[in-house]
Write an enzyme that holds these catalytic residues in place. Structure first.
Site, mmCIF file in Angstrom:
data_model
loop_
_atom_site.group_PDB
_atom_site.id
_atom_site.type_symbol
_atom_site.label_atom_id
_atom_site.label_comp_id
_atom_site.label_asym_id
_atom_site.label_seq_id
_atom_site.Cartn_x
_atom_site.Cartn_y
_atom_site.Cartn_z
ATOM 1 N N GLU A 83 -1.809 12.577 0.643
ATOM 2 C CA GLU A 83 -2.100 12.112 -0.707
ATOM 3 C C GLU A 83 -3.509 11.540 -0.798
ATOM 4 O O GLU A 83 -4.016 10.947 0.149
ATOM 5 C CB GLU A 83 -1.093 11.031 -1.139
ATOM 6 C CG GLU A 83 0.266 11.627 -1.474
ATOM 7 C CD GLU A 83 1.225 10.616 -2.090
ATOM 8 O OE1 GLU A 83 2.059 11.029 -2.898
ATOM 9 O OE2 GLU A 83 1.140 9.417 -1.768
ATOM 10 N N CYS A 97 -10.011 7.725 -2.918
ATOM 11 C CA CYS A 97 -9.335 7.102 -1.779
ATOM 12 C C CYS A 97 -8.700 8.222 -0.960
ATOM 13 O O CYS A 97 -7.810 8.922 -1.449
ATOM 14 C CB CYS A 97 -8.278 6.122 -2.299
ATOM 15 S SG CYS A 97 -7.291 5.359 -0.995
ATOM 16 N N CYS A 104 1.554 7.867 9.074
ATOM 17 C CA CYS A 104 0.825 6.917 9.931
ATOM 18 C C CYS A 104 1.737 6.498 11.062
ATOM 19 O O CYS A 104 2.912 6.212 10.838
ATOM 20 C CB CYS A 104 0.411 5.690 9.113
ATOM 21 S SG CYS A 104 -0.588 4.500 10.046
ATOM 22 N N GLY A 149 -2.716 6.659 6.773
ATOM 23 C CA GLY A 149 -3.202 6.788 8.144
ATOM 24 C C GLY A 149 -4.176 5.728 8.575
ATOM 25 O O GLY A 149 -4.678 4.942 7.768
ATOM 26 N N GLU A 150 -4.434 5.709 9.882
ATOM 27 C CA GLU A 150 -5.386 4.770 10.463
ATOM 28 C C GLU A 150 -6.639 5.558 10.866
ATOM 29 O O GLU A 150 -6.619 6.317 11.835
ATOM 30 C CB GLU A 150 -4.731 4.073 11.667
ATOM 31 C CG GLU A 150 -5.687 3.315 12.565
ATOM 32 C CD GLU A 150 -6.651 2.368 11.843
ATOM 33 O OE1 GLU A 150 -6.230 1.672 10.886
ATOM 34 O OE2 GLU A 150 -7.834 2.332 12.212
ATOM 35 N N SER A 178 -11.647 1.768 6.362
ATOM 36 C CA SER A 178 -10.763 0.606 6.523
ATOM 37 C C SER A 178 -9.889 0.775 7.755
ATOM 38 O O SER A 178 -9.307 1.838 7.975
ATOM 39 C CB SER A 178 -9.891 0.470 5.276
ATOM 40 O OG SER A 178 -8.998 -0.613 5.425
ATOM 41 N N SER A 202 -8.273 -4.696 7.751
ATOM 42 C CA SER A 202 -7.013 -5.200 7.210
ATOM 43 C C SER A 202 -6.564 -6.354 8.090
ATOM 44 O O SER A 202 -6.184 -6.153 9.236
ATOM 45 C CB SER A 202 -5.963 -4.082 7.214
ATOM 46 O OG SER A 202 -6.351 -3.089 6.292
ATOM 47 N N LEU A 203 -6.641 -7.554 7.560
ATOM 48 C CA LEU A 203 -6.424 -8.738 8.402
ATOM 49 C C LEU A 203 -5.041 -9.364 8.136
ATOM 50 O O LEU A 203 -4.209 -9.467 9.010
ATOM 51 C CB LEU A 203 -7.569 -9.724 8.175
ATOM 52 C CG LEU A 203 -7.777 -10.758 9.284
ATOM 53 C CD1 LEU A 203 -9.206 -11.237 9.357
ATOM 54 C CD2 LEU A 203 -6.827 -11.929 9.144
ATOM 55 N N HIS A 204 -4.825 -9.788 6.910
ATOM 56 C CA HIS A 204 -3.500 -10.210 6.413
ATOM 57 C C HIS A 204 -2.909 -11.507 6.963
ATOM 58 O O HIS A 204 -2.042 -12.093 6.325
ATOM 59 C CB HIS A 204 -2.466 -9.092 6.548
ATOM 60 C CG HIS A 204 -2.911 -7.780 6.000
ATOM 61 N ND1 HIS A 204 -3.626 -7.666 4.813
ATOM 62 C CD2 HIS A 204 -2.794 -6.511 6.465
ATOM 63 C CE1 HIS A 204 -3.888 -6.399 4.587
ATOM 64 N NE2 HIS A 204 -3.412 -5.677 5.571
ATOM 65 N N ASN A 278 1.445 -4.721 -3.804
ATOM 66 C CA ASN A 278 2.113 -3.710 -4.628
ATOM 67 C C ASN A 278 3.488 -3.453 -4.051
ATOM 68 O O ASN A 278 3.604 -3.117 -2.882
ATOM 69 C CB ASN A 278 1.296 -2.418 -4.648
ATOM 70 C CG ASN A 278 -0.032 -2.631 -5.327
ATOM 71 O OD1 ASN A 278 -0.089 -3.050 -6.473
ATOM 72 N ND2 ASN A 278 -1.113 -2.395 -4.595
HETATM 73 N N1 SAH Z 1 -4.783 1.964 8.190
HETATM 74 C C1 SAH Z 1 -5.952 1.494 7.478
HETATM 75 C C2 SAH Z 1 -6.205 2.294 6.255
HETATM 76 C C3 SAH Z 1 -5.186 2.109 5.150
HETATM 77 S S1 SAH Z 1 -5.957 1.080 4.001
HETATM 78 C C4 SAH Z 1 -5.825 0.031 7.189
HETATM 79 O O1 SAH Z 1 -4.710 -0.490 7.287
HETATM 80 O O2 SAH Z 1 -6.819 -0.615 6.905
HETATM 81 C C5 SAH Z 1 -4.714 0.564 3.024
HETATM 82 C C6 SAH Z 1 -4.898 -0.893 2.657
HETATM 83 O O3 SAH Z 1 -3.843 -1.238 1.778
HETATM 84 C C7 SAH Z 1 -4.777 -1.804 3.858
HETATM 85 O O4 SAH Z 1 -5.577 -2.929 3.755
HETATM 86 C C8 SAH Z 1 -3.331 -2.194 3.775
HETATM 87 O O5 SAH Z 1 -3.079 -3.360 4.487
HETATM 88 C C9 SAH Z 1 -3.145 -2.347 2.307
HETATM 89 N N2 SAH Z 1 -1.750 -2.262 1.890
HETATM 90 C C10 SAH Z 1 -0.739 -1.646 2.523
HETATM 91 N N3 SAH Z 1 0.404 -1.775 1.819
HETATM 92 C C11 SAH Z 1 0.104 -2.478 0.715
HETATM 93 C C12 SAH Z 1 0.860 -2.885 -0.413
HETATM 94 N N4 SAH Z 1 2.127 -2.573 -0.541
HETATM 95 N N5 SAH Z 1 0.221 -3.593 -1.384
HETATM 96 C C13 SAH Z 1 -1.089 -3.856 -1.287
HETATM 97 N N6 SAH Z 1 -1.854 -3.472 -0.255
HETATM 98 C C14 SAH Z 1 -1.266 -2.789 0.742
#
Ligand code: SAH
Length: 332
Positions: A83, A97, A104, A149-150, A178, A202-204, A278
């Site tokens: 997608e 995007c 993944c 994917g990563e 990312s 992506s830190l979180h 989301n």
């Molecule tokens: N694997 C890479 C590329 C994907 S980027 C990465 O993780 O960075 C997708 C981004 O959307 C990432 O920052 C991920 O953490 C974030 N993401 C994943 N699920 C989400 C959701 N349900 N709501 C908002 N952001 C989300």
């Protein structure tokens, strides 16, 4: 378009090498078929038509959100779903995007893609064909590797694709890759890439245990090492690394957790994007108030931070919602 395939066909026909360049120039500028390539003899165009598929992907389904966002589901020639999303903004930005893998292999608990089956790495051409698909209807000027994917598990193809994006009208400054912090690929990127491509992490969660819970990959590649690598990219390119932080209610959104994040980042090399969650069936998104309070802590620590706009939610095209058929499952 698999340009290597095109080149093979042209070489077999005894054509000079500039033909390959001509084909690419047309494709990169948004041609929709070999037939449009008028500086190439008709018979040759016909040979290409039968010898090299114009796109490595076939578009299978397209959905349009109320805000103008478009999500397209493609299939690779061997049947894997991919997608990609086009986001259009009033200021003229048109951002694609793209996915770097079908599915993944990582299992971040909040992300829909992590719950679908992993297919395989995409080729550079399969990544570029996602952009070319949208390029055919209008100019595009930004690309983010934030789809399925990563990217750094597929670093060669991702870099090949990123390096060709300027041909399609997307400069390196407007390209963002990312990552979760997949160290082998991240290290390569940092060592090898001097182009001003934007890096996003992506830190979180700054806390080790919590981050591991949300993103199991954290056990393998701890955040301290990842942050050090990101810092190197900043030192080299002077482009701040974007930190993505998905706001999960009661999980990672307290002011204390914001202070922990600020301490981990420091003021110079990073900028934080707070991402409203989301819904994908797991977790609740933080309230606006909680997001603002979190941001206030970052402001106090003088860490640049913004709250990211959500787009395409109504067609499951927003961050973390890319998971082709079946649609993101709702937790029972
Ligand atoms: N694997 C890479 C590329 C994907 S980027 C990465 O993780 O960075 C997708 C981004 O959307 C990432 O920052 C991920 O953490 C974030 N993401 C994943 N699920 C989400 C959701 N349900 N709501 C908002 N952001 C989300």
């Amino acid at each position: 378009m698999d340009l290597k395939h095109v080149e093979r066909v042209l070489t077999e026909l005894g054509e000079p090498s500039y033909r390959t360049r001509q084909v690419w120039e047309w494709a990169a500028r948004g041609a929709g078929s070999y037939g449009e390539m008028t500086n190439i003899p008709r018979s040759l165009r016909e040979s290409l038509d039968s010898g090299a598929p114009f796109s490595t992907l076939s578009a299978e389904d397209e959905q349009r959100a109320r805000d103008g966002t478009v999500k397209t589901l493609f299939r690779t020639h061997d049947g894997h779903p991919v997608e990609a999303v086009l986001m259009r903004y009033r200021d003229g930005r048109r951002s694609v995007c793209v996915s770097s893998q079908s599915g993944c292999p990582l299992t971040c608990t909040f992300c829909a893609t992590g719950r679908m089956a992993f297919g395989r790495n995409l080729t550079a051409w399969e990544i570029l064909d996602q952009v070319l698909h949208f390029r055919r209807s209008a100019a595009v000027n930004h690309a983010v590797f934030m789809g399925m994917g990563e990217p750094f598990m597929n670093v060669d193809a991702v870099l090949d694709a990123a390096r060709r994006l300027p041909d399609l009208g997307i400069t390196h400054r407007r390209t963002t890759i990312s990552t979760v912090g997949w160290m082998p690929g991240l290290s390569r990127f940092v060592e090898e890439v001097a182009e001003p491509i934007r890096l996003a992490l992506s830190l979180h969660a700054a806390d080790h245990e919590l981050r591991t819970e949300l993103m199991p990959v954290n056990e393998r590649y701890p955040l301290l090492d990842v942050l050090a690598a990101c810092r190197q990219h900043w030192e080299r390119t002077k482009r701040r690394v974007f930190v993505e932080y998905v706001m999960l209610a009661g999980v990672n959104d307290s002011p204390a957790q914001a202070r922990l994040l600020a301490d981990a980042l420091g003021r110079d090399a990073f900028k934080v994007n707070l991402i409203p969650y989301n819904p994908t069936g797991m977790f609740d998104g933080s309230s606006r108030g909680a997001i603002e309070a979190f941001k206030t802590e970052l402001d106090r620590a003088r860490i640049p931070a913004t709250v990211r706009l959500t787009r395409g939610r109504d067609i499951a095209a927003a961050c973390g919602q890319l998971a082709s058929d079946p649609r993101p499952r709702v937790r029972a």
